[in-house]
Structures are given as structure tokens and as C-alpha cells.
Scaffold this motif. Structure first.
Motif, PDB file in Angstrom:
ATOM      1  N   GLY A   7      18.314  51.137 -66.160  1.00 53.68           N
ATOM      2  CA  GLY A   7      17.711  49.880 -65.697  1.00 53.68           C
ATOM      3  C   GLY A   7      17.192  49.996 -64.285  1.00 53.68           C
ATOM      4  N   ARG A   8      17.459  48.947 -63.492  1.00 52.43           N
ATOM      5  CA  ARG A   8      16.972  48.924 -62.105  1.00 52.43           C
ATOM      6  C   ARG A   8      18.119  48.869 -61.103  1.00 52.43           C
ATOM      7  NH1 ARG A   8      13.393  49.064 -65.160  1.00 52.43           N
ATOM      8  NH2 ARG A   8      11.203  48.452 -64.966  1.00 52.43           N
ATOM      9  N   SER A  55       9.950  40.971 -65.984  1.00 54.29           N
ATOM     10  CA  SER A  55      10.001  41.184 -64.543  1.00 54.29           C
ATOM     11  C   SER A  55      10.087  39.836 -63.809  1.00 54.29           C
ATOM     12  CB  SER A  55       8.758  41.982 -64.134  1.00 54.29           C
ATOM     13  OG  SER A  55       8.691  42.162 -62.750  1.00 54.29           O
ATOM     14  N   GLY A  72      16.776  47.093 -69.741  1.00 49.34           N
ATOM     15  CA  GLY A  72      15.466  46.443 -69.656  1.00 49.34           C
ATOM     16  C   GLY A  72      15.217  45.575 -70.886  1.00 49.34           C
ATOM     17  N   ARG A  75      13.739  41.919 -71.266  1.00 48.14           N
ATOM     18  CA  ARG A  75      12.562  41.722 -72.123  1.00 48.14           C
ATOM     19  C   ARG A  75      12.829  40.627 -73.168  1.00 48.14           C
ATOM     20  NH1 ARG A  75       8.541  46.093 -72.422  1.00 48.14           N
ATOM     21  NH2 ARG A  75       8.941  47.427 -70.633  1.00 48.14           N
TER      22      ARG A  75
END
Ligand code: DC
Length: 201
Positions: free
Chosen positions: A107-108, A77, A35, A39
Motif C-alpha cells: 500500500g502507501r 485516492s 489499495g 478502491r
């Protein structure tokens, strides 16, 4: 030891970061909070930079500084929906995952896109209300001026954008172990993660 990858995915403020750090310390693995990469790109864009050029030229230096604000999270995002931004960050994450001695990446899309062959995949989640309350306490502890309602709205907006985007959306890998931390203490959540990893070693 050779390579051993632990992929930890989940929505914002579910406890991924805390679990990842604890697991990395427990097993002596290196840890990458992916992330932070998004960011850092988001922060550069807020400062007027181009998203793709920023992603391609990221340095260690860019990962320092205060990237833990609502504004930067929102910008992260937004840039994270861009395929060329994701592509520019791909190789760095793959290389980190392949290092000797074990790696934890959170993370995602780690279990689904970055490391589909990870030995262990965890999906850490919690209700939006519980996650918003945790984030609210964290932000106000750091003297940030926010309301509970704003934080909940932000959590929901980010969930929506992260899980509905076309490229690498947030979702559990088919073979992920789900850890719902809504009613778990940090210690219990970490213990579940450790035992899921132990079971694969
Ligand atoms: O985990 P975080 O809150 O620091 O992530 C910030 C944003 O970055 C998140 O809203 C979506 C994006 N992100 C992503 O798309 N893929 C990742 N592997 C990590 C983060």
C-alpha cells in the motif's frame, strides 16, 4: 511459523503488486493489496455512497469486480485523504498482518502507520514516466481508451495527493529498503525483495 510481516509501500504502478504477489508465493505468505480496500470504498462513493459508511461496511463482495479503472483509482485516492475512512480500514489490515504463517501487505502507509513493527519494510518506486508507461500498457491491454499524456498526468496527480495529504502520507519508513524498479526487470526486482526478506528471517 508465527507472525512475520512484510510491508511493501510505494507510489502507483511502481511494481508493488507484482513484487508482493511473487514474494507471497515464494515464502507461502498471505497477501493483502490494501489499495483494493480504498478502491472498493472509492467505487461505492462513485455509486453515491457515503465514504465513511462505505468503509465501515466493506465486505469481501465489495473487493470483487472491476476496481482497476482510472476512475476508481482517482476516487480511491480522494477517499484515502479522509481520516475516518483510514481509521475504519485500520483494524482489518492490522489483523491481516498478525495472522499466523506470515503476511505481505502492500500500500502507501503499511511500514509507517499500519505495521510500523513489520519485520521487513520495502519501498518500491520508479520514475513517474516509467510508471505511467507501464500503466498505459496495462490499461490499453485491457482495451481501455486512454492516452499516454492522460495516464502520466493521472500518475502525477495521484502521487501528489498521496504524498502531500496530512494523514498517513506516502513516504518510505526510515528503516525501509528502497527498490527502484525504473531500470530493473521484474525478475531482478523480485530477487532483491526476496533477498531483503531472507536477510531478516
Ligand atoms: O495501490 P492502488 O493504486 O490500488 O491505490 C489506490 C489509492 O488508494 C491510492 O492512490 C491511495 C490509496 N491508498 C492509500 O491511501 N493507502 C494504502 N495503504 C493503499 C492505497
Amino acid at each position: 511459523m508465527t507472525r512475520f510481516t512484510v510491508a511493501i509501500d510505494g507510489p502507483a504502478a511502481a511494481g508493488k503488486g507484482t513484487i508482493s504477489k511473487a514474494v507471497a508465493a515464494h515464502f507461502g505468505f498471505a497477501h493483502l493489496d490494501t489499495g483494493l480496500l480504498y478502491r472498493a470504498v472509492g467505487a461505492k462513493v462513485l455509486a453515491g455512497g457515503d465514504p465513511v459508511a462505505s468503509a465501515k461496511s466493506l465486505t469481501e463482495q465489495d473487493l470483487q469486480g472491476n476496481l482497476r479503472t482510472q476512475e476508481v483509482a482517482e476516487a480511491a485516492s480522494r477517499v484515502a485523504v479522509l481520516p475516518y475512512v483510514r481509521a475504519a480500514l485500520f483494524e482489518f489490515q492490522r489483523e491481516f498482518a498478525a495472522r499466523d504463517g506470515g503476511a505481505v501487505l502492500d500500500g502507501r502507509d503499511i511500514g509507517t502507520v499500519i505495521c510500523p513493527d513489520a519485520q521487513v519494510k520495502l519501498y518500491v518506486t520508479a520514475s513517474a514516466e516509467v510508471r505511467a508507461e507501464r500503466r498505459y500498457l496495462e490499461l490499453t491491454e485491457n482495451s481501455m481508451d486512454v492516452t499516454r499524456a492522460d495516464v502520466l498526468a493521472d500518475v502525477k496527480a495521484r502521487d501528489k495527493r498521496d504524498s502531500e495529504r496530512a494523514e498517513a502520507p506516502l513516504k518510505p519508513a526510515d528503516d525501509a529498503v528502497i527498490i527502484d524498479t525504473s531500470d530493473l526487470s521484474i525478475g531482478d526486482a523480485v530477487a532483491r525483495a526476496v533477498s531483503a526478506i531472507d536477510a531478516r528471517r
